[in-house]
Scaffold this active site. Structure first.
Site, PDB file in Angstrom:
ATOM      1  N   SER A 145     -57.762  56.964   0.350  1.00  0.00           N
ATOM      2  CA  SER A 145     -59.168  56.777   0.681  1.00  0.00           C
ATOM      3  C   SER A 145     -59.303  56.012   2.183  1.00  0.00           C
ATOM      4  CB  SER A 145     -59.596  55.749  -0.306  1.00  0.00           C
ATOM      5  OG  SER A 145     -61.071  54.940   0.029  1.00  0.00           O
ATOM      6  N   TYR A 158     -58.560  48.254  -5.373  1.00  0.00           N
ATOM      7  CA  TYR A 158     -58.681  49.396  -4.959  1.00  0.00           C
ATOM      8  C   TYR A 158     -57.909  49.583  -3.573  1.00  0.00           C
ATOM      9  CZ  TYR A 158     -61.325  53.934  -4.049  1.00  0.00           C
ATOM     10  OH  TYR A 158     -61.415  55.341  -3.896  1.00  0.00           O
TER      11      TYR A 158
END
Length: 279
Positions: A145, A158
């Site tokens: 990401s 995350y």
């Protein structure tokens, strides 16, 4: 003339929606044979329906169940007689400052986003080595990401998982470059993509001063400029070109440059671009 993916068997997690579904459809359009997995059985069945009569198997599983994940990978290789690639795509998020994030929620994000990738790689690697030796090409693709390139408040779990995916994939790229150079190792850094990750994220808490009346998923939807289909096309092109690093979206490219140019102060400089304290 045969295409890059004609009759190639690709395993793909998180195939029930978003980038995973778009990847399944895009790879199938290029002749791939697919082994698809997702925790969402209904979403997975819809992906299979959209594929029509193109060859694909579907398996409902949670990537944190290592035995089930390994059995799925091995089963795909047995069913189709080979395994040419794996795309470790399944992921989730929670929204909370680290101090307010329950251990179970933090650990769940790490288990899905990182350990699931680790075990997917571990299960697939023997098959990929065999196929690379036989045909001269195989793929190991891990979805990180932009949050594997920069820190972001309320995204500690995350961030940790996606930085870990980045580090794992970089190490695999270097190691397999020596031992198995025909395995193409790719790390993917999507920026804002219109998927269910934000919509399905568990919102636990915010930082002092952050607005609490905003719909996080709606705000993400407005900021996300890339469709899953566009993201999938970029990933597939990266697989065809054997790129090691794939950035998706202008926001990902912008963040990439800013974190390089301003490794300490980047967040202060790009916070407004990302929505500041409203995200």
């Amino acid at each position: 003339m045969a295409g890059t993916f004609d009759d190639r068997v690709i395993a793909l997690t998180g195939a029930g929606s978003g980038i995973g579904r778009a990847l399944a459809l895009g790879l199938a359009d290029r002749g791939a044979v697919l082994a698809l997995a997702d925790k969402d059985g209904e979403g997975l069945a819809e992906t299979k329906r959209l594929l029509g009569n193109r060859p694909a198997s579907i398996t409902t599983l949670d990537v944190t169940d290592t035995a089930a994940l390994t059995a799925w990978v091995d089963g795909a290789a047995t069913e189709f007689g080979r395994l040419d690639g794996i795309v470790n795509n399944a992921g989730l998020s929670v929204v909370a400052p680290f101090a307010d994030c329950p251990r179970a929620d933090f650990d769940r994000v790490m288990a899905v986003n990182f350990t699931g990738v680790v075990e997917g790689c571990r299960a697939a690697l023997p098959h990929l080595r065999r196929q690379a030796t036989d045909t001269g090409a195989a793929w190991l693709v891990n979805i990180s990401s932009v949050f594997g390139m920069m820190g972001y408040p309320t995204q500690s779990a995350y961030n940790a998982s996606k930085y870990a995916v980045r580090g794992l994939t970089e190490a695999l790229y270097l190691e397999l470059g020596v031992t198995d150079p025909d395995i193409c190792v790719i790390r993917v850094h999507p920026g804002g993509v219109k998927t269910n990750v934000a919509r399905n994220s568990k919102r636990i808490a915010t930082l002092p001063g952050q607005r609490t009346d905003l719909d996080f998923a709606a705000e993400f939807e407005k900021a996300a400029k890339t469709t899953p289909e566009q993201a999938a096309a970029i990933i597939i092109a990266g697989m065809e070109r054997r790129q090691h690093r794939v950035l998706i979206g202008n926001d990902a490219r912008f963040i990439d440059w800013m974190t390089r140019l301003f490794p300490v102060t980047y967040f202060r400089r790009i916070g407004a671009f990302l929505g500041g304290n409203n995200r």
